[in-house]
Scaffold this motif. Structure first.
Motif, PDB file in Angstrom:
ATOM      1  N   ARG A  88      -5.993  -4.003  10.206  1.00 44.19           N
ATOM      2  CA  ARG A  88      -5.832  -2.758  10.959  1.00 44.19           C
ATOM      3  C   ARG A  88      -4.795  -2.888  12.072  1.00 44.19           C
ATOM      4  NH1 ARG A  88     -10.783  -1.736  12.019  1.00 44.19           N
ATOM      5  NH2 ARG A  88     -11.131  -0.296  10.306  1.00 44.19           N
ATOM      6  N   ASP A 135       0.432   4.449  -0.168  1.00 50.10           N
ATOM      7  CA  ASP A 135       0.102   5.567   0.724  1.00 50.10           C
ATOM      8  C   ASP A 135       0.562   5.281   2.146  1.00 50.10           C
ATOM      9  OD1 ASP A 135      -1.029   7.225  -1.186  1.00 50.10           O
ATOM     10  OD2 ASP A 135      -3.018   6.352  -0.960  1.00 50.10           O
ATOM     11  N   ILE A 136       0.185   4.097   2.652  1.00 53.39           N
ATOM     12  CA  ILE A 136       0.541   3.746   4.028  1.00 53.39           C
ATOM     13  C   ILE A 136       2.045   3.564   4.174  1.00 53.39           C
ATOM     14  CG2 ILE A 136       0.333   1.966   5.816  1.00 53.39           C
ATOM     15  CD1 ILE A 136      -2.556   1.573   4.981  1.00 53.39           C
ATOM     16  N   PHE A 189      -4.863   8.522   9.320  1.00 57.41           N
ATOM     17  CA  PHE A 189      -4.925   8.027   7.939  1.00 57.41           C
ATOM     18  C   PHE A 189      -4.877   6.501   7.914  1.00 57.41           C
ATOM     19  CE2 PHE A 189      -3.409   6.724   3.831  1.00 57.41           C
ATOM     20  CZ  PHE A 189      -4.009   7.608   2.950  1.00 57.41           C
ATOM     21  N   ASN A 243       0.866  -1.184   0.000  1.00 53.94           N
ATOM     22  CA  ASN A 243       0.000   0.000   0.000  1.00 53.94           C
ATOM     23  C   ASN A 243       0.903   1.235   0.000  1.00 53.94           C
ATOM     24  OD1 ASN A 243      -1.645   2.255   0.976  1.00 53.94           O
ATOM     25  ND2 ASN A 243      -3.199   0.722   1.471  1.00 53.94           N
ATOM     26  N   THR A 282      -8.123   4.871   9.294  1.00 55.96           N
ATOM     27  CA  THR A 282      -9.311   5.073   8.456  1.00 55.96           C
ATOM     28  C   THR A 282      -9.163   4.488   7.056  1.00 55.96           C
ATOM     29  OG1 THR A 282      -8.490   7.299   7.890  1.00 55.96           O
ATOM     30  CG2 THR A 282     -10.097   7.135   9.674  1.00 55.96           C
ATOM     31  N   HIS A 283      -7.946   4.109   6.651  1.00 59.82           N
ATOM     32  CA  HIS A 283      -7.743   3.598   5.299  1.00 59.82           C
ATOM     33  C   HIS A 283      -7.278   2.143   5.250  1.00 59.82           C
ATOM     34  CE1 HIS A 283      -7.853   7.931   4.468  1.00 59.82           C
ATOM     35  NE2 HIS A 283      -8.040   7.637   3.204  1.00 59.82           N
ATOM     36  N   SER A 307     -11.670  12.653   7.144  1.00 57.31           N
ATOM     37  CA  SER A 307     -10.235  12.372   7.024  1.00 57.31           C
ATOM     38  C   SER A 307      -9.624  12.897   5.733  1.00 57.31           C
ATOM     39  CB  SER A 307     -10.004  10.851   7.114  1.00 57.31           C
ATOM     40  OG  SER A 307     -10.729  10.174   6.104  1.00 57.31           O
ATOM     41  N   LYS A 308     -10.374  13.697   4.967  1.00 55.95           N
ATOM     42  CA  LYS A 308      -9.822  14.283   3.753  1.00 55.95           C
ATOM     43  C   LYS A 308      -8.800  15.372   4.108  1.00 55.95           C
ATOM     44  CE  LYS A 308     -14.002  13.475   0.989  1.00 55.95           C
ATOM     45  NZ  LYS A 308     -15.113  14.115   0.227  1.00 55.95           N
TER      46      LYS A 308
END
Length: 415
Positions: free
Chosen positions: A342, A220-221, A332, A218, A335-336, A281-282
């Motif tokens: 998780r 982003d993470i 982030f 991932n 929530t993603h 969370s945007k």
């Protein structure tokens, strides 16, 4: 008030109140330990070692803790970690009360607390989603939790500074021991409807591999975890040198040291309140980039501050930047990340955040000993600025890549 909306949930409210008391005690003890070690030894290296052993278990154990917690009842794990933490605090309080000033003993108990925290922090973070009925309020709950932590960061050192100069060091440690009564009482009043834990068919080592594959895959993470790891290794440990700044550079005492801790906490609360007011969370990526840059600049300016009031102002901004960076990354990920991943994703957050700090604490202690505290802290500020710029470049490149692929698919579809 909108900022307090997560407190309408009974379980989160109990968790919030219990932790509020306990964390004040924890910060009192943290402040007292740092001051005691430096008072007894006058060694920046030993300050770094104490910070190292209290956090290094998070680097080694966090991924394992994430998989372990997913295989067991998370609430029971949390209760066990709090009980063991209370016993550890009691042992440290007894040592100081009877004036058995053993640096090896303090280091050993700090290591034990670090092992507990590797499981406790991951467990608390992964339980947050279970305490909030409406998942849209999860970012608010995370921000309120961060607010609570940083209010304790203000109150704990401030109270510790007064107690250290009046009632003595032992009272700080005893207060932390007693504070666990509040958190355990609140935990036992909670009523969580956790799903039954299904024993996985795979072994825990296979789950560790799956967790690493998910996080690394991932983009982003993984980019945020790397960003946080760099910050935790090279920037966040600047705080290790605060006893030196207070005592040697500004000719202060324990109260002066508590001012540095409290102003950083004040800045953290300012960030936490801002994040708690976010409706969703945007925009978290933008917050992370701005906060990371602010953090690096503030540490660099603090390193060169000559007057105490100016230094305290820059210390406040370090708290704003550090809190916004770490909390936004935490929000982030929570929530993603996929629900079944998780705990494992959070464990890598804990590893990058808590796990890298001890190595950085040891490193900056050695740097300060070799080249002086101002130069060492200045280098950390520069690293923070450079890492923020690299993160911005990476995000821009990733965004351009996504836009290119989207345009390519649209073009292919039209043809």
């Amino acid at each position: 008030m909108n900022i307090l909306r997560s407190l309408k949930y009974r379980n989160f409210k109990l968790f919030f109140y219990g932790q509020s008391v306990s964390l004040i005690g924890t910060w009192m003890q943290k402040t007292a330990v740092s001051w005691l070690v430096y008072r007894l030894t006058g060694s920046a290296v030993l300050l770094g070692i104490v910070g190292f052993v209290s956090l290094i278990p998070s680097l080694v154990l966090s991924p394992y803790a994430g998989s372990y917690i997913e295989r067991h009842n998370r609430f029971k794990v949390l209760v066990y970690t709090q009980v063991i933490s209370m016993l550890q605090a009691g042992a440290l309080a007894a040592m100081i009360y009877f004036k058995y000033y053993s640096i090896p003993g303090i280091i050993a108990l700090s290591l034990l607390q670090g092992i507990i925290n590797a499981f406790d922090i991951t467990c608390r973070q992964s339980l947050m989603v279970e305490m909030v009925d409406n998942k849209e309020d999860l970012p608010n709950a995370i921000a309120l939790n961060s607010t609570m932590t940083n209010i304790a960061r203000i109150a704990g050192p401030a109270v510790a500074g007064i107690i250290l100069s009046t009632l003595g060091e032992d009272f700080c440690f005893i207060s932390n021991f007693l504070s666990y009564i509040a958190v355990l009482s609140c935990l036992f009043m909670m009523k969580l409807n956790l799903a039954a834990v299904v024993k996985p068919q795979t072994d825990i080592w296979t789950e560790l591999k799956e967790g690493f594959k998910y996080v690394s895959g991932n983009k982003d993470i993984s980019s945020m975890v790397i960003m946080l790891g760099v910050s935790s290794l090279f920037v966040i440990p600047f705080n290790t040198l605060m006893p030196l700044f207070a005592k040697d550079l500004f000719n202060g005492d324990a109260k002066t040291f508590s001012w540095f801790e409290s102003t950083a906490g004040l800045g953290s609360v300012i960030s936490a309140v801002y994040l708690a007011n976010l409706k969703n969370s945007k925009g978290l990526i933008k917050i992370i980039t701005i906060a990371s840059m602010l953090f690096g600049i503030s540490v660099l300016l603090l390193a060169h501050a000559k007057l105490l009031p100016i230094a305290l102002i820059f210390m406040t901004f370090t708290g704003i930047g550090m809190m916004a960076q770490t909390s936004a990354i935490n929000t982030f990920i929570q929530t993603h990340a996929a629900p079944n991943m998780r705990s494992r994703a959070i464990s890598y957050y804990v590893m990058a955040y808590q796990g890298m700090i001890p190595i950085g604490s040891l490193l900056i202690g050695l740097m300060a000993n070799a080249m002086g505290p101002r130069v060492a802290m200045g280098i950390e500020g520069i690293v923070g600025i450079v890492s923020a710029l690299l993160f911005i470049m990476y995000r821009n490149k990733a965004t351009e890549g996504r836009l290119f692929n989207k345009a390519k698919h649209l073009f292919a579809g039209n043809n």
